[in-house]
Design an enzyme around this catalytic site. Sequence first.
Site, mmCIF file in Angstrom:
data_model
loop_
_atom_site.group_PDB
_atom_site.id
_atom_site.type_symbol
_atom_site.label_atom_id
_atom_site.label_comp_id
_atom_site.label_asym_id
_atom_site.label_seq_id
_atom_site.Cartn_x
_atom_site.Cartn_y
_atom_site.Cartn_z
ATOM 1 N N HIS A 16 1.863 -8.676 13.092
ATOM 2 C CA HIS A 16 0.847 -9.604 12.602
ATOM 3 C C HIS A 16 1.289 -10.090 11.215
ATOM 4 C CE1 HIS A 16 -0.303 -6.190 10.185
ATOM 5 N NE2 HIS A 16 -0.546 -5.464 11.266
ATOM 6 N N GLU A 17 0.446 -10.889 10.586
ATOM 7 C CA GLU A 17 0.804 -11.489 9.289
ATOM 8 C C GLU A 17 1.118 -10.447 8.209
ATOM 9 O OE1 GLU A 17 1.566 -14.389 7.730
ATOM 10 O OE2 GLU A 17 1.803 -15.118 9.767
ATOM 11 N N GLY A 18 0.517 -9.268 8.323
ATOM 12 C CA GLY A 18 0.820 -8.206 7.357
ATOM 13 C C GLY A 18 2.299 -7.852 7.420
ATOM 14 N N HIS A 19 2.791 -7.585 8.638
ATOM 15 C CA HIS A 19 4.210 -7.289 8.819
ATOM 16 C C HIS A 19 5.066 -8.465 8.357
ATOM 17 C CE1 HIS A 19 2.423 -4.897 12.309
ATOM 18 N NE2 HIS A 19 3.032 -3.962 11.616
ATOM 19 N N ASP A 76 -1.056 0.904 3.921
ATOM 20 C CA ASP A 76 -0.866 2.346 4.134
ATOM 21 C C ASP A 76 -0.439 2.954 2.796
ATOM 22 O OD1 ASP A 76 -1.017 2.634 7.245
ATOM 23 O OD2 ASP A 76 0.160 0.843 6.862
ATOM 24 N N GLN A 94 1.180 6.422 2.593
ATOM 25 C CA GLN A 94 2.517 6.377 3.196
ATOM 26 C C GLN A 94 3.547 5.859 2.184
ATOM 27 O OE1 GLN A 94 3.541 5.032 7.335
ATOM 28 N NE2 GLN A 94 3.903 3.102 6.307
ATOM 29 N N VAL A 148 -2.498 -7.701 3.610
ATOM 30 C CA VAL A 148 -2.894 -9.006 4.133
ATOM 31 C C VAL A 148 -4.163 -8.823 4.963
ATOM 32 C CG1 VAL A 148 -2.215 -10.962 5.586
ATOM 33 C CG2 VAL A 148 -0.514 -9.819 4.142
ATOM 34 N N SER A 191 -2.346 -3.589 13.777
ATOM 35 C CA SER A 191 -2.106 -3.694 15.217
ATOM 36 C C SER A 191 -3.263 -3.047 15.976
ATOM 37 C CB SER A 191 -0.795 -3.000 15.584
ATOM 38 O OG SER A 191 0.258 -3.487 14.771
ATOM 39 N N ARG A 192 -3.924 -2.061 15.359
ATOM 40 C CA ARG A 192 -5.024 -1.349 16.026
ATOM 41 C C ARG A 192 -6.295 -2.198 16.122
ATOM 42 N NH1 ARG A 192 -2.523 3.470 13.472
ATOM 43 N NH2 ARG A 192 -1.887 4.791 15.209
HETATM 44 P P1 AMP Z 1 3.041 -0.358 11.192
HETATM 45 O O1 AMP Z 1 3.665 -1.243 12.205
HETATM 46 O O2 AMP Z 1 1.546 -0.268 11.295
HETATM 47 O O3 AMP Z 1 3.712 1.000 11.092
HETATM 48 O O4 AMP Z 1 3.282 -1.049 9.787
HETATM 49 C C1 AMP Z 1 4.582 -1.379 9.351
HETATM 50 C C2 AMP Z 1 4.534 -1.774 7.905
HETATM 51 O O5 AMP Z 1 3.675 -2.904 7.740
HETATM 52 C C3 AMP Z 1 3.972 -0.659 6.998
HETATM 53 O O6 AMP Z 1 4.697 -0.629 5.778
HETATM 54 C C4 AMP Z 1 2.549 -1.115 6.783
HETATM 55 O O7 AMP Z 1 1.984 -0.634 5.573
HETATM 56 C C5 AMP Z 1 2.709 -2.619 6.750
HETATM 57 N N1 AMP Z 1 1.432 -3.261 7.051
HETATM 58 C C6 AMP Z 1 0.631 -3.030 8.117
HETATM 59 N N2 AMP Z 1 -0.495 -3.766 8.035
HETATM 60 C C7 AMP Z 1 -0.407 -4.477 6.878
HETATM 61 C C8 AMP Z 1 -1.252 -5.426 6.222
HETATM 62 N N3 AMP Z 1 -2.425 -5.794 6.734
HETATM 63 N N4 AMP Z 1 -0.822 -5.948 5.056
HETATM 64 C C9 AMP Z 1 0.374 -5.584 4.510
HETATM 65 N N5 AMP Z 1 1.207 -4.707 5.086
HETATM 66 C C10 AMP Z 1 0.839 -4.159 6.252
#
Ligand code: AMP
Length: 284
Positions: A32-35, A148, A151, A174, A184-185
């Site tokens: 998503h946009e966060g990634h 996170d 983390q 984001v 993603s959840r």
């Molecule tokens: P994940 O796929 O959930 O393990 O996340 C991969 C990376 O993307 C991790 O460093 C997360 O902290 C980051 N991430 C996930 N969601 C967001 C978000 N909404 N905004 C910024 N970074 C994110």
Amino acid sequence: MMQLIKSVSELRSVRSKLAGTVGFVPTMGYLHEGHLSLVRRAAEECDHVIVSIYVNPTQFGPSEDFEAYPRDLERDMSLLEPLGVDIVFAPTDDEMYPPGFQTYVEVTELTKVLEGASRQGHFRGVTTVVAKLFNMVQPDKAYFGQKDAQQAIVIRRMVADLNFPLEIVVCPTVREPDGLAMSSRNTYLTPEQREAAPDKARALSAAEKAYMDGERSSGRLREIMLDVLNSEPLAEVEYVSVADNETLQELDGPIEKPVLLSMAVRIGKTRLIDNIVLGGTDRG
Ligand code: AMP
């Protein structure tokens, strides 16, 4: 051309031919946009970008959502292609954890609280897979999200303690237009649950406003967040925390240093987290 690589040996061979700096974004996919914000930042700052997509089994507890976690590699690839990513590394479980695997990386103290207290063994899985990925990718910079928060802090500690020769960059959270932190959840939520989900962001905003208005009692900020969360019948609070943003130790006195306000909330079967930092520079 973006290359999809599934084996460590091929990754090593292609990586060794990249000239200049390499930025690395580890993810579990269903992007998503966060990634994508992390990938864009990596592309701005580095000559090459490597993204890993791997739903890491060792960071999920036995009763958690490993099987249900959303996966769609083709969709992820189509989102990454336009961003100038060089390599998508999507290893198999056998490649990451071959038979006989028995070595783990553990950050001891920072993982005892918050997410670590709620999710036994979670961070041991995270640090182990991230250490392995760092060794495979050999990045100059690795990008993580403030979403996170613990983390990112745990990984910084691991990088310092184990002398990984790379820089950790933490990027802001984001959010959806209504404040819900992207995750993603979020795809697990029913429409009714989705409407209840931004209560976490509202709770954080209420505490932030009180802080801006001069409130410095950690107990009071906790109460303000709980009041907002408890007014949402679909939200079941797992924890609400006001902690030192370096040590992650829970505060009970007045706030003097940057603090991490964080929470984990269940909406139906979905467990969601969110946080902000007050009094620091890296607010997400
Ligand atoms: P994940 O796929 O959930 O393990 O996340 C991969 C990376 O993307 C991790 O460093 C997360 O902290 C980051 N991430 C996930 N969601 C967001 C978000 N909404 N905004 C910024 N970074 C994110």
